[in-house]
Design a protein around this motif. Sequence first.
Motif, short mmCIF file in Angstrom:
data_model
loop_
_atom_site.label_atom_id
_atom_site.label_comp_id
_atom_site.label_asym_id
_atom_site.label_seq_id
_atom_site.Cartn_x
_atom_site.Cartn_y
_atom_site.Cartn_z
N CYS A 82 0.83 -1.20 0.00
CA CYS A 82 0.00 0.00 0.00
C CYS A 82 0.86 1.25 0.00
O CYS A 82 0.55 2.24 -0.68
N GLN A 83 1.97 1.23 0.74
CA GLN A 83 2.83 2.41 0.83
C GLN A 83 3.82 2.49 -0.32
O GLN A 83 4.27 3.58 -0.69
N LEU A 84 4.20 1.33 -0.87
CA LEU A 84 5.16 1.30 -1.97
C LEU A 84 4.55 0.49 -3.11
O LEU A 84 4.91 -0.66 -3.36
N ASN A 85 3.60 1.12 -3.79
CA ASN A 85 2.80 0.43 -4.80
C ASN A 85 3.49 0.50 -6.16
O ASN A 85 3.39 1.50 -6.88
N SER A 86 4.18 -0.57 -6.50
CA SER A 86 4.86 -0.62 -7.80
C SER A 86 3.92 -1.08 -8.91
O SER A 86 4.18 -0.84 -10.10
N GLU A 87 2.84 -1.74 -8.53
CA GLU A 87 1.90 -2.27 -9.53
C GLU A 87 1.27 -1.15 -10.36
O GLU A 87 1.05 -1.30 -11.57
N THR A 88 0.98 -0.04 -9.71
CA THR A 88 0.42 1.10 -10.45
C THR A 88 1.39 1.59 -11.53
O THR A 88 0.98 1.92 -12.65
N LEU A 89 2.67 1.61 -11.19
CA LEU A 89 3.68 2.06 -12.16
C LEU A 89 3.84 1.06 -13.30
O LEU A 89 3.98 1.47 -14.46
N THR A 90 3.83 -0.23 -12.98
CA THR A 90 3.97 -1.22 -14.05
C THR A 90 2.76 -1.19 -14.98
O THR A 90 2.90 -1.40 -16.19
N ASP A 91 1.59 -0.93 -14.43
CA ASP A 91 0.39 -0.80 -15.28
C ASP A 91 0.51 0.43 -16.19
O ASP A 91 0.10 0.39 -17.38
N LEU A 92 1.08 1.50 -15.67
CA LEU A 92 1.27 2.70 -16.49
C LEU A 92 2.25 2.44 -17.64
O LEU A 92 2.04 2.92 -18.77
N LEU A 93 3.30 1.68 -17.34
CA LEU A 93 4.29 1.39 -18.38
C LEU A 93 3.70 0.59 -19.53
O LEU A 93 4.14 0.71 -20.68
N LYS A 94 2.68 -0.21 -19.23
CA LYS A 94 2.04 -1.02 -20.28
C LYS A 94 1.28 -0.14 -21.29
O LYS A 94 1.01 -0.56 -22.42
N THR A 95 0.97 1.08 -20.87
CA THR A 95 0.25 1.99 -21.77
C THR A 95 1.19 2.80 -22.65
O THR A 95 0.73 3.66 -23.42
#
Length: 362
Positions: A82-95
């Motif tokens: 929750c504090q270090l959410n890398s999944e959001t960044l990886t999802d952004l990179l897919k776009t």
Amino acid sequence: MFASVWNFVKRHKRKFIFTGVVVGGVYLVGRFAQRKVRELQEKEASEFIAQTRRQFHFDSNQRTCNMTVLSMLPPLKEAIVCQLNSETLTDLLKTRPPNKLEIWEDLKIISFSRTMVAVYSTCMLVVLLRVQLNIIGGYLYLDSSTQTPVAPPDVQQQYLSSVQHLLGDGLTELTTVVKKAVHNSLGSVSLKQTMSLLDLEQHVSWIRAEVETTSDRPMSWYLLADEENLLADQACGLTEDDAVTIRLLNETRDMLDSPHFTMVLNTCLNRGFSHLLDNLAEFFHLPSGDPAPDCAPDRSADHLSAAKLPLAKIIPIINGQINTVCSEVPGRFIQDLLMNDQVKEFAASVYEAFSTPQELQK
């Protein structure tokens, strides 16, 4: 005939008296010795039974500690993610966004930070729960032989809920410190730069040095809420259970500030980061065209420094290590921490200190 016997007795009266006294004394001494031996045997048997019961209670308490740690790993992992959410960044990179490089730089810091935080917080959780549950365990052992329990169920629940500080404010502070150290160590490293396992080990050492030695606060600060804040929160309407809980927390804080605790936590951290590097080593291989490395020990360092990966490829590897570190299924990482000899010895010393009547009188 009777006269002669009587005369014989009169002539040897003193001898008969002396013999009677000796025989009687020996008999009395024998009875006394038998009674003392019986008392000693009963005392030894009672002590053996008490020690056996105490050991059984201690062993049962350690199993409870292990199960509690395993049950706390999923919420700990969730709090870290929750504090270090890398999944959001990886999802952004897919776009395929235009600021892809900037996102990769953020992902680099977050991935290393959350794995480092996972190792730190898991080690802290193991040692903190060892302290808390053995303090409670010691008092519960005493409670079994007294009419007025020191730690009733409500107190136990209130006291053990203090571990939430590590998953809340403590974790937030730890994350801030670790993230800053990661940025200072890896912020200027290019994503294209190749790194060996020895290079990673050096960066981990630099990050640990900044986190553990440059801060004004001890590592135990992340484990328990500040005493002044605690007392301020409890100042209005203190109940008897609240007072007992504060006493338990103060005793816990004393343990966390002890050199023994610091030594045990450092041992766990060393083992934890060693396991992390062992896990990462599985992903470092020499190119297929290179000759196979010699198995001799003096060539192992050459192999570790020769096998390299671009930092961009290391990021997803280290990003996924939280699943190994905070796994609720007991793998090698958590088993090594739970079964560590120094952790066991520390747990035994805490339990011993709080399962004696002297501690009850303080």
